[in-house]
Write a protein that holds these residues in place. Structure first.
Motif, PDB file in Angstrom:
ATOM      1  N   GLU A   1       0.849  -1.197   0.000  1.00 27.98           N
ATOM      2  CA  GLU A   1       0.000   0.000   0.000  1.00 27.98           C
ATOM      3  C   GLU A   1       0.882   1.244   0.000  1.00 27.98           C
ATOM      4  O   GLU A   1       1.992   1.244   0.531  1.00 27.98           O
ATOM      5  CB  GLU A   1      -0.890   0.004   1.258  1.00 27.98           C
ATOM      6  CG  GLU A   1      -1.822   1.206   1.365  1.00 27.98           C
ATOM      7  CD  GLU A   1      -2.521   1.281   2.711  1.00 27.98           C
ATOM      8  OE1 GLU A   1      -3.762   1.388   2.726  1.00 27.98           O
ATOM      9  OE2 GLU A   1      -1.829   1.250   3.758  1.00 27.98           O
ATOM     10  N   VAL A   2       0.359   2.310  -0.589  1.00 26.01           N
ATOM     11  CA  VAL A   2       0.915   3.644  -0.410  1.00 26.01           C
ATOM     12  C   VAL A   2      -0.195   4.517   0.156  1.00 26.01           C
ATOM     13  O   VAL A   2      -1.368   4.380  -0.236  1.00 26.01           O
ATOM     14  CB  VAL A   2       1.463   4.228  -1.726  1.00 26.01           C
ATOM     15  CG1 VAL A   2       0.362   4.410  -2.765  1.00 26.01           C
ATOM     16  CG2 VAL A   2       2.175   5.560  -1.485  1.00 26.01           C
ATOM     17  N   ALA A   3       0.143   5.380   1.107  1.00 28.06           N
ATOM     18  CA  ALA A   3      -0.874   6.217   1.757  1.00 28.06           C
ATOM     19  C   ALA A   3      -0.324   7.616   1.985  1.00 28.06           C
ATOM     20  O   ALA A   3       0.833   7.777   2.384  1.00 28.06           O
ATOM     21  CB  ALA A   3      -1.305   5.597   3.091  1.00 28.06           C
ATOM     22  N   TYR A   4      -1.171   8.603   1.736  1.00 34.41           N
ATOM     23  CA  TYR A   4      -0.810  10.008   1.909  1.00 34.41           C
ATOM     24  C   TYR A   4      -1.672  10.620   3.010  1.00 34.41           C
ATOM     25  O   TYR A   4      -2.890  10.395   3.058  1.00 34.41           O
ATOM     26  CB  TYR A   4      -1.025  10.787   0.606  1.00 34.41           C
ATOM     27  CG  TYR A   4      -0.093  10.386  -0.513  1.00 34.41           C
ATOM     28  CD1 TYR A   4       1.103  11.060  -0.702  1.00 34.41           C
ATOM     29  CD2 TYR A   4      -0.403   9.334  -1.372  1.00 34.41           C
ATOM     30  CE1 TYR A   4       1.974  10.705  -1.722  1.00 34.41           C
ATOM     31  CE2 TYR A   4       0.461   8.962  -2.394  1.00 34.41           C
ATOM     32  CZ  TYR A   4       1.645   9.653  -2.562  1.00 34.41           C
ATOM     33  OH  TYR A   4       2.503   9.291  -3.570  1.00 34.41           O
ATOM     34  N   PHE A   5      -1.050  11.425   3.862  1.00 34.36           N
ATOM     35  CA  PHE A   5      -1.731  12.059   4.986  1.00 34.36           C
ATOM     36  C   PHE A   5      -1.367  13.544   5.026  1.00 34.36           C
ATOM     37  O   PHE A   5      -0.280  13.946   4.593  1.00 34.36           O
ATOM     38  CB  PHE A   5      -1.298  11.422   6.314  1.00 34.36           C
ATOM     39  CG  PHE A   5      -1.530   9.945   6.402  1.00 34.36           C
ATOM     40  CD1 PHE A   5      -2.675   9.447   7.001  1.00 34.36           C
ATOM     41  CD2 PHE A   5      -0.602   9.049   5.882  1.00 34.36           C
ATOM     42  CE1 PHE A   5      -2.886   8.078   7.091  1.00 34.36           C
ATOM     43  CE2 PHE A   5      -0.798   7.676   5.960  1.00 34.36           C
ATOM     44  CZ  PHE A   5      -1.947   7.194   6.570  1.00 34.36           C
TER      45      PHE A   5
ATOM     46  N   TRP B   1      -5.263   9.914   0.755  1.00 35.21           N
ATOM     47  CA  TRP B   1      -5.385   8.959  -0.342  1.00 35.21           C
ATOM     48  C   TRP B   1      -4.594   7.708  -0.002  1.00 35.21           C
ATOM     49  O   TRP B   1      -3.484   7.788   0.506  1.00 35.21           O
ATOM     50  CB  TRP B   1      -4.840   9.569  -1.626  1.00 35.21           C
ATOM     51  CG  TRP B   1      -4.735   8.647  -2.819  1.00 35.21           C
ATOM     52  CD1 TRP B   1      -3.601   8.205  -3.430  1.00 35.21           C
ATOM     53  CD2 TRP B   1      -5.816   8.077  -3.544  1.00 35.21           C
ATOM     54  NE1 TRP B   1      -3.906   7.393  -4.493  1.00 35.21           N
ATOM     55  CE2 TRP B   1      -5.270   7.292  -4.584  1.00 35.21           C
ATOM     56  CE3 TRP B   1      -7.208   8.140  -3.429  1.00 35.21           C
ATOM     57  CZ2 TRP B   1      -6.051   6.590  -5.497  1.00 35.21           C
ATOM     58  CZ3 TRP B   1      -7.993   7.434  -4.330  1.00 35.21           C
ATOM     59  CH2 TRP B   1      -7.419   6.677  -5.357  1.00 35.21           C
ATOM     60  N   ALA B   2      -5.160   6.568  -0.277  1.00 39.05           N
ATOM     61  CA  ALA B   2      -4.450   5.302  -0.134  1.00 39.05           C
ATOM     62  C   ALA B   2      -4.843   4.399  -1.280  1.00 39.05           C
ATOM     63  O   ALA B   2      -6.003   4.416  -1.728  1.00 39.05           O
ATOM     64  CB  ALA B   2      -4.780   4.639   1.203  1.00 39.05           C
ATOM     65  N   GLU B   3      -3.896   3.645  -1.775  1.00 36.39           N
ATOM     66  CA  GLU B   3      -4.185   2.691  -2.833  1.00 36.39           C
ATOM     67  C   GLU B   3      -3.263   1.486  -2.693  1.00 36.39           C
ATOM     68  O   GLU B   3      -2.149   1.597  -2.166  1.00 36.39           O
ATOM     69  CB  GLU B   3      -4.025   3.319  -4.213  1.00 36.39           C
ATOM     70  CG  GLU B   3      -2.625   3.777  -4.551  1.00 36.39           C
ATOM     71  CD  GLU B   3      -2.530   4.328  -5.967  1.00 36.39           C
ATOM     72  OE1 GLU B   3      -3.556   4.373  -6.661  1.00 36.39           O
ATOM     73  OE2 GLU B   3      -1.419   4.710  -6.376  1.00 36.39           O
ATOM     74  N   PRO B   4      -3.705   0.327  -3.160  1.00 37.61           N
ATOM     75  CA  PRO B   4      -2.849  -0.861  -3.098  1.00 37.61           C
ATOM     76  C   PRO B   4      -1.666  -0.729  -4.039  1.00 37.61           C
ATOM     77  O   PRO B   4      -1.718   0.018  -5.026  1.00 37.61           O
ATOM     78  CB  PRO B   4      -3.788  -2.000  -3.518  1.00 37.61           C
ATOM     79  CG  PRO B   4      -4.852  -1.331  -4.329  1.00 37.61           C
ATOM     80  CD  PRO B   4      -5.024   0.032  -3.734  1.00 37.61           C
ATOM     81  N   ARG B   5      -0.614  -1.448  -3.738  1.00 35.51           N
ATOM     82  CA  ARG B   5       0.590  -1.453  -4.562  1.00 35.51           C
ATOM     83  C   ARG B   5       1.027  -2.882  -4.868  1.00 35.51           C
ATOM     84  O   ARG B   5       0.636  -3.836  -4.203  1.00 35.51           O
ATOM     85  CB  ARG B   5       1.723  -0.700  -3.846  1.00 35.51           C
ATOM     86  CG  ARG B   5       1.612   0.820  -3.939  1.00 35.51           C
ATOM     87  CD  ARG B   5       1.702   1.282  -5.378  1.00 35.51           C
ATOM     88  NE  ARG B   5       1.449   2.675  -5.573  1.00 35.51           N
ATOM     89  CZ  ARG B   5       2.411   3.603  -5.698  1.00 35.51           C
ATOM     90  NH1 ARG B   5       3.673   3.261  -5.594  1.00 35.51           N
ATOM     91  NH2 ARG B   5       2.086   4.866  -5.912  1.00 35.51           N
TER      92      ARG B   5
ATOM     93  N   ALA C   1      -3.003  10.129  -9.284  1.00 26.04           N
ATOM     94  CA  ALA C   1      -2.120   8.977  -9.100  1.00 26.04           C
ATOM     95  C   ALA C   1      -1.846   8.275 -10.425  1.00 26.04           C
ATOM     96  O   ALA C   1      -0.712   7.879 -10.719  1.00 26.04           O
ATOM     97  CB  ALA C   1      -2.738   8.006  -8.105  1.00 26.04           C
ATOM     98  N   ASP C   2      -2.874   8.125 -11.250  1.00 28.86           N
ATOM     99  CA  ASP C   2      -2.719   7.406 -12.510  1.00 28.86           C
ATOM    100  C   ASP C   2      -1.829   8.164 -13.494  1.00 28.86           C
ATOM    101  O   ASP C   2      -1.100   7.543 -14.276  1.00 28.86           O
ATOM    102  CB  ASP C   2      -4.087   7.148 -13.142  1.00 28.86           C
ATOM    103  CG  ASP C   2      -4.909   6.138 -12.351  1.00 28.86           C
ATOM    104  OD1 ASP C   2      -4.336   5.448 -11.492  1.00 28.86           O
ATOM    105  OD2 ASP C   2      -6.133   6.072 -12.588  1.00 28.86           O
TER     106      ASP C   2
END
Length: 411
Positions: free
Chosen positions: A66-70, A78-82, A388-389
């Motif tokens: 995962e990557v996550a931004y705070f 934002w969080a998305e799988p990696r 992100a994309d």
């Protein structure tokens, strides 16, 4: 090959794979593990797996999930799988840079006898006909160490490349954008997935953290504290082993104890802290001069944003090995390699100068300087996903495109 870092070692292994003889000249006398944590995006492990290094990567790192931004208050943006969890055919890895370099080095020694000479820096070259002659010297004393000849010379000698300086003598030092990085490794708890790369804050004050190994109590965490410094700050000290002081950065994060991670506690647990400027090199109009070309950081040193520096060095090596396989040890091979890589890397260098995917932190900070209750009111999900994309496309990390393509030396 000038340089025995990640780029040079991967190139050596790749040339061995396609049956092309080579030699590596490394300036330092002893290859030692340098640097702290890095990430390898899925397109790089794909190529390392083709070199038979999957088990080695699992031994020295973790498969990122995962990557996550705070924001600076610790609220999720934002969080998305990696990696495989995101649908890639290959994992992303979080690992120690020095560990990766040593695995590549030992693999090279196991597969190729007598191809590496240490304590010899390539300082210059001369070309005559189909031969390029490299002039060798001692990096510290400048003493002459003879010459070496070959068909091609590949400069993998890093951000302060001696051979790039020969090509572009007026360029000057690496470009500093005003940010200093304090980096450390500390024992800490597992947070979120236990395989999460987290970024918090904004451009002028940012904290990056991710696990690079499991421990009995939790994780071994690699962390980076980024701070924008005054223009007159003494930044020109590019040494991965330069020790920093906790007092220079830690006080600014004292209130960053969040429910997902106590950042001040993580900082305090570091045995040592290293200080390094965030620097890059401006895009070049050409990497190649006849039978000589630049590769890796010598060609496109970029800000460590988006976790792409080491990955792109590995991709360079594979593309160049393919071009040499297909066109021989000729200037044509270097032309093909550069045509495949230079414009893409120049675009990525510039994207990282604009904060790359981390720009999402700056946008949210500008729109909600006092924090937010619901991120949808600040930056809707569709906008975050699009952001992100778009970076994935620039970096060659689009999931569908990568999964549909063959490994670089596979076709």
């Amino acid at each position: 090959i000038a340089g025995g870092g990640i780029a040079g070692l991967t190139l050596g292994l790749s040339l061995a794979q396609v049956g092309v003889p080579f030699r590596i000249f490394e300036a330092v006398r002893e290859i030692r593990p340098l640097g702290v944590g890095i990430n390898l995006q899925p397109h790089a492990p794909r190529e390392l797996f083709e070199l038979g290094l999957e088990s080695a990567l699992d031994e020295i790192g973790l498969r990122t999930e995962e990557v996550a931004y705070f924001n600076a208050e610790g609220r999720l943006i934002w969080a998305e799988p990696r990696g495989v969890r995101a649908g890639y055919g290959w994992p992303q890895f979080s690992l120690n840079r020095g560990g990766l370099q040593m695995e590549l080095y030992h693999a090279l020694l196991d597969r190729c006898e007598g191809v590496m000479r240490t304590g010899a820096m390539v300082a210059d070259w001369a070309t005559q006909g189909g031969t390029v002659t490299a002039r060798l010297q001692d990096r510290k004393t400048g003493a002459a160490l003879g010459e070496a000849t070959g068909s091609l010379l590949i400069a993998c000698d890093g951000i302060n490349s001696a051979l790039r300086k020969v090509m572009y003598p007026e360029e000057g030092p690496a470009a500093w954008g005003g940010t200093m990085m304090w980096r450390g490794v500390a024992r800490g708890p597992r947070f979120r997935t236990g395989r999460t790369v987290a970024m918090a804050g904004r451009k002028d004050i940012k904290f990056v953290c991710y696990p690079i190994a499991d421990t009995a109590e939790g994780s071994l965490l690699n962390w980076i504290a980024d701070l924008t410094m005054p223009a007159d700050y003494a930044w020109r000290r590019q040494d991965w082993n330069r020790l920093g002081q906790l007092a220079d950065s830690a006080p600014l994060f004292v209130d960053w104890a969040f429910d997902w991670l106590d950042i001040p506690a993580v900082i305090r647990e570091a045995d040592q802290v290293y200080e390094y400027p965030m620097v890059d090199r401006a895009p070049l109009p050409s990497w190649t001069d006849g039978r000589v070309t630049l590769m890796g950081d010598a060609a496109h040193a970029m800000y460590p944003i988006g976790s792409n520096g080491a990955s792109q060095c590995i991709l360079d090596a594979r593309h160049l090995a393919r071009a040499i396989r297909d066109h021989g040890t000729t200037p044509k091979a270097l032309e093909v390699y550069e045509s495949e890589r230079r414009e893409k890397m120049n675009a990525l260098v510039l994207a990282n100068r604009g904060d790359g995917p981390d720009k999402i932190l700056d946008i949210v900070a500008e729109r909600a300087p006092h924090g937010f209750t619901d991120i949808e009111d600040v930056m809707p999900r569709a906008e975050r996903q699009s952001f992100a994309d778009s970076y994935k496309a620039i970096a060659g990390m689009d999931i569908a495109t990568l999964n549909a393509s063959a490994p670089i030396l596979g076709g």
